[in-house]
Enzyme design. Sequence first.
Site, PDB file in Angstrom:
ATOM      1  N   CYS A   9      -2.239   9.189   2.648  1.00 17.75           N
ATOM      2  CA  CYS A   9      -1.575   8.716   1.461  1.00 17.75           C
ATOM      3  C   CYS A   9      -2.563   8.843   0.355  1.00 17.75           C
ATOM      4  CB  CYS A   9      -1.369   7.258   1.592  1.00 17.75           C
ATOM      5  SG  CYS A   9      -2.783   6.206   1.953  1.00 17.75           S
ATOM      6  N   GLU A  67       0.745  -1.295  -0.077  1.00 20.84           N
ATOM      7  CA  GLU A  67       0.128  -0.057  -0.004  1.00 20.84           C
ATOM      8  C   GLU A  67       0.904   1.310  -0.016  1.00 20.84           C
ATOM      9  OE1 GLU A  67      -2.944  -0.348  -0.659  1.00 20.84           O
ATOM     10  OE2 GLU A  67      -3.259  -2.467  -0.242  1.00 20.84           O
TER      11      GLU A  67
END
Length: 511
Positions: free
Chosen positions: A292, A258
């Site tokens: 993010c 990720e």
Amino acid sequence: MTTSATAATAAANAAITAANAAIAAATATGRAGGDGGDGGPQQEPVTSVDGLRPALRRLREAWQAHPPGYAQRRDDLRRLRAALKRRLPEMAGAVAVDFGHRSHDESLLADGMTVLTAIDHLLRHLRGWMKPRRVGAGWRLWPARAQLRPMPLGVVGVISPWNYPVNLALIPLATAIAAGNHVFLKPSEHTPRTTRFLHSLLAEVFPASRVAVAEGGADLAGAFAALPFDHLVFTGSTAVGRKVMAAAAANLTPLTLELGGKSPAILCPDYPLDRAAARLATGKWFNAGQTCIAPDYVLLVGRERRDALVRELRAQVAARYGGLDDGARDYSRIINDGQFARLQGYLDEARARGCEVLPLAELHDPAQRLFAPVLVLDPPDDLALMREEIFGPVLPLRCVDSLDAAIAFINARDRPLALYPFSHDRGQVEAILRATVAGGVTVNDTLLHFAAENLPFGGVGASGMGAYHGRAGFDAMTKAVPVLWQARRSATDLLHPPYPRIRRMIDLLLR
């Protein structure tokens, strides 16, 4: 500072002090509760490279001796949920210490609610996900039966980041537990107080034979990634993700990466600016932009609305945070001096290149790592803030002539982790969705696809590999073992030499 802000700050400091004392007491005793259902006392965190492989061996041996069944998985998840729910104020206090200050409510939402929601979803669906799934064997193998059996892999490693240090540690951990695995967790070294909280929390719930925690810096993290896990989940930057993938390659360890990158928002001409500004403000300045999937830059289709959008964004900052000079209780700080200096370097370069840099609040204080929300208007492509993931409260705003130009701009770069189209014109949204590839999309808002447990969360290309959340995470951390059940009598028993005697049967199979 106002009297009310002073009182609020004092109350927050008192809560943090109490949380720190609770964490220290729990850590000192080795565990905060019982033995997690089996095994002896929880061991201290692994803090040396030499201790990693013995810890992994203990986890694997325990898993091989007693792979968790449905009842154990359900019980583990329930106890983890109850322990975290009870200790949410302590959690928020620990995170606040690591950040210098972080909004208490943002911690409850981003690191508390998300984990509780994920566990609830896992508990609701676990029994059904664990059942073997019947699939067709095909008429050529009739009357054989076929099925897929979801089997746990063994020991899952989790390397979690600092920006949401509880959420991004416990959601993959809980998913791995639901899938029947044991877990070895390596939290970020940049949030040491939260890591102590995590160890204390997990020690309350799990025996050392089921969940272990490693604490240390980059050297230990590199050795951790090189362990022969049965699956490894890493959340962090693209640059570090490449190193993790290289370390895992020696063992052919399956990975869920990720990562991050440049997540754009496209603001089409039909979308109301006040609503767009409100939703961009939430996505960009939640956790001071240290997210993010925060909007990394905005592509505004048409230049005529630029100044109006700037005014709306400024108004949003004023309404949410004021001038940041009254305690800024709801505005989080930058995690450390290095990250603050990196962000300041982006602005220094932009100013040196003649860009228009617009701070949206009055106070900007390096001493407390308070980095005010700021816009950079029409930055050139070669600026660092247009090449690198920003991961902070700096929002570049680029004007483009058309929707096609916006799509071309995105497609000329690495595929983003998130994409945010803003338009009430279904045709325009569909044009964006057909022409781009992103890890995930929220239409007419930001961030929210992360919170939808039925949607897989993951990147593509430079923004990641694989996905988790809900069923996607369960599937990633199990092996769907294909099983074919042969009947007592089957026509396939005839498929052997001499073949001329079954030529008609072979012709039938080849039709």
